[in-house]
Design an enzyme around this catalytic site. Structure first.
Site, short mmCIF file in Angstrom:
data_model
loop_
_atom_site.label_atom_id
_atom_site.label_comp_id
_atom_site.label_asym_id
_atom_site.label_seq_id
_atom_site.Cartn_x
_atom_site.Cartn_y
_atom_site.Cartn_z
N MET A 170 52.71 34.39 37.84
CA MET A 170 52.31 34.01 36.40
C MET A 170 53.64 34.13 35.50
O MET A 170 54.34 35.37 35.84
CB MET A 170 51.25 34.42 35.77
CG MET A 170 50.60 34.16 34.59
SD MET A 170 49.33 35.06 33.84
CE MET A 170 48.05 34.96 35.43
N SER B 264 54.95 37.37 42.04
CA SER B 264 53.85 37.98 41.31
C SER B 264 52.42 37.71 41.85
O SER B 264 52.10 37.99 42.70
CB SER B 264 53.80 37.46 39.97
OG SER B 264 53.07 38.33 38.79
N THR B 265 51.48 37.14 40.91
CA THR B 265 50.19 36.82 41.49
C THR B 265 50.30 36.05 42.49
O THR B 265 50.71 34.85 43.04
CB THR B 265 49.48 36.01 40.27
OG1 THR B 265 49.88 36.60 38.99
CG2 THR B 265 47.96 35.90 40.43
#
Length: 364
Positions: free
Chosen positions: A303, A183-184
């Site tokens: 995250m 993700s991030t």
């Protein structure tokens, strides 16, 4: 004083809106604003903010150029704001490549169900990437420790200094699929891993990156130009082929269907109950069902905890699960969830993941 934030945008309305949201968090404080990239570079140097929010299209100096200059002179965590267009996606990916850590659409409602969720999303992103600031000015270690299942660290233990690079050994397991969830910070992490893989990679690769629909097509196209392997945005019915990486389309769920020797991609809507579209857990779970103990999987920077439940199913089926280590993550959320649950057998620094993959597959 809380975490200091510099807001950069040529729109007075957007500067005010973002500033109000950021100042609404007890840990955050907007210390100044800038109306173009040139001002951003100057104020980054003089004010030394903990985080910068940055628009892409601005007069005098655009956001991408500003990111490059800031990262060269005063490395600072930067959150980009982007339009959800193909051109906006391409520009955002360039900004991430230049050193920005994360991005959000300028229209928060595109990724949030309501105003409160949008506010919390922006605030949490700023807080999370601010934690990376202390690593950005620190020289990279000459070698990072590798945690294996037999040498797992306790919660409070600190790794001993490593004097030399830790050598890898293949486990001897046989694989038919690689699956990576992130993700991030994921776009840069995936680019680093995938560009090191050879064109003759022996089996298919599934990629699950939390990203809007417009961005996944642009991201797949970018990776395909940079990598030796083929990278494409997955389409419903795609036959899984060796040496091809299939990126889950944004706003949808990617699953595997059929038998391990002749599996295909299934792309479904997934319903509104899912927090993530695409969701790592969904893809990992289907891979565990079809490929059982023949999956080499890893959870990279991101995250939240998406990937933990799917990784557990993979491990229970006999497959291999690795996690990215904390020091090399933009946000140590998803990998931490996997590591804390005792699911990952190794925690690896980003710069050595591709090497570890090739050793495991007997290609190095």
């Amino acid at each position: 004083m809380g975490l200091k934030v510099l807001v950069v945008d040529d729109s007075s309305f957007f500067r005010r809106r973002v500033s109000e949201i950021i100042n609404g968090h007890p840990q955050l404080e907007v210390i100044d604003v800038a109306v173009n990239g040139k001002e951003a570079v100057e104020k980054a140097a003089s004010l030394k903010p903990d985080v910068i929010t940055m628009d892409i299209e601005m007069p005098v100096m655009d956001g991408i150029t500003a990111v490059k200059k800031i990262m060269a002179a005063n490395p600072t965590p930067i959150l980009m704001f982007s339009s959800l267009t193909h051109d906006g996606a391409k520009a955002t990916l360039e900004a991430l490549d230049a050193g920005a850590l994360d991005f959000l659409p300028k229209k928060f409602e595109d990724i949030a169900k309501n105003k409160d969720e949008a506010v919390a999303l922006l605030q949490n992103r700023v807080v999370e990437i601010a934690r990376k600031r202390r690593f950005m000015r620190r020289p990279a270690p000459s070698a990072a420790p590798i945690r294996t299942a037999s040498s797992a660290l306790t919660e409070d233990a600190k790794p001993a200094p490593v004097a030399r690079q830790v050598g890898f050994r293949a486990s001897g397991k046989k694989y038919q699929l690689t699956a990576i969830g992130t993700s991030t910070g994921g776009p840069v992490a995936l680019q680093k891993v995938l560009t090191a893989l050879p064109a003759h990679y022996p089996h298919p690769i599934l990629l699950i990156q939390h990203m809007p629909a417009t961005f996944t097509s642009a991201f797949a196209a970018r990776l395909n130009t940079l990598c030796k392997i083929q990278v494409c945005e997955a389409q419903d019915g795609d036959a899984l082929k060796p040496g091809v990486a299939y990126l889950a389309p944004g706003g949808k769920q990617m699953m595997v269907d059929g038998r391990s020797g002749s599996a295909r991609v299934r792309i479904i809507d997934g319903g509104d109950r899912m927090n993530y579209k695409p969701c790592v857990d969904v893809t990992f779970a289907s891979a565990a069902k079809v490929y059982q103990d023949k999956v080499l999987s890893m959870v990279l920077t991101g995250m939240g905890a998406d990937g933990r439940d799917g990784a557990k199913l993979l491990k229970n089926a006999g497959s291999t699960v690795w996690a990215q280590d904390e020091a090399s993550c933009v946000v140590y959320g998803m990998p931490q969830a996997v590591a804390k649950a005792g699911i990952s057998s190794e925690d690896l620094p980003l710069e050595r993941i591709s090497e570890r993959i090739l050793v495991e597959l007997g290609m190095k």
